[in-house]
Motif scaffolding. Structure first.
Motif, PDB file in Angstrom:
ATOM      1  N   ASN A 284     -12.213 -32.296 -13.327  1.00  0.00           N
ATOM      2  CA  ASN A 284     -11.190 -33.290 -12.976  1.00  0.00           C
ATOM      3  C   ASN A 284      -9.838 -32.634 -12.733  1.00  0.00           C
ATOM      4  N   ASN A 285      -9.480 -31.657 -13.572  1.00  0.00           N
ATOM      5  CA  ASN A 285      -8.206 -30.954 -13.402  1.00  0.00           C
ATOM      6  C   ASN A 285      -8.166 -30.177 -12.097  1.00  0.00           C
TER       7      ASN A 285
ATOM      8  N   GLU B 114     -13.796 -32.314 -17.774  1.00  0.00           N
ATOM      9  CA  GLU B 114     -12.335 -32.273 -17.815  1.00  0.00           C
ATOM     10  C   GLU B 114     -11.790 -31.155 -16.918  1.00  0.00           C
TER      11      GLU B 114
END
Length: 106
Positions: free
Chosen positions: A7-8, A4
């Motif tokens: 991805n950010n 996550e």
């Protein structure tokens, strides 16, 4: 780094790349299709492969420096390596639909 987080950071990289322009073209380098690869490692090392609309782009050094400076400033990116590549050769089909409309190709 978690998936996550990765991805950010990758999303933030794309946002930043959309603030980089060739001084002669009113569309950002990302939407022009000049970014071929964004490779973010778990340790924050970033490799970007990019090209230009023409191999003899007079603003190439300026654009590469702008990319490197902007992506290096992103929290989570530890190093940024920007590679200039010319394969595959860039053509208009690599542009986003927005870029083609902006430049009058559609």
């Amino acid at each position: 780094m978690t998936q996550e987080e990765k991805n950010n950071i990758e999303q933030r990289i794309i946002e930043v790349l959309k603030t980089v322009f060739d001084p002669e073209i009113p569309v950002n380098i990302y939407d022009l299709g000049l970014i071929y690869k964004i490779d973010l490692q778990d340790d924050g090392a970033l490799d970007i492969d990019m090209t230009f609309t023409a191999p003899s782009c007079p603003a190439a050094d300026f654009i590469i420096d702008d990319v490197r400076t902007k992506v290096s400033a992103i929290n989570g990116v530890t190093t940024a390596n920007v590679n200039m590549v010319f394969e595959p050769e860039w053509d208009k089909s690599m542009m986003s639909e927005e870029a083609r409309v902006e430049l009058g190709f559609e």
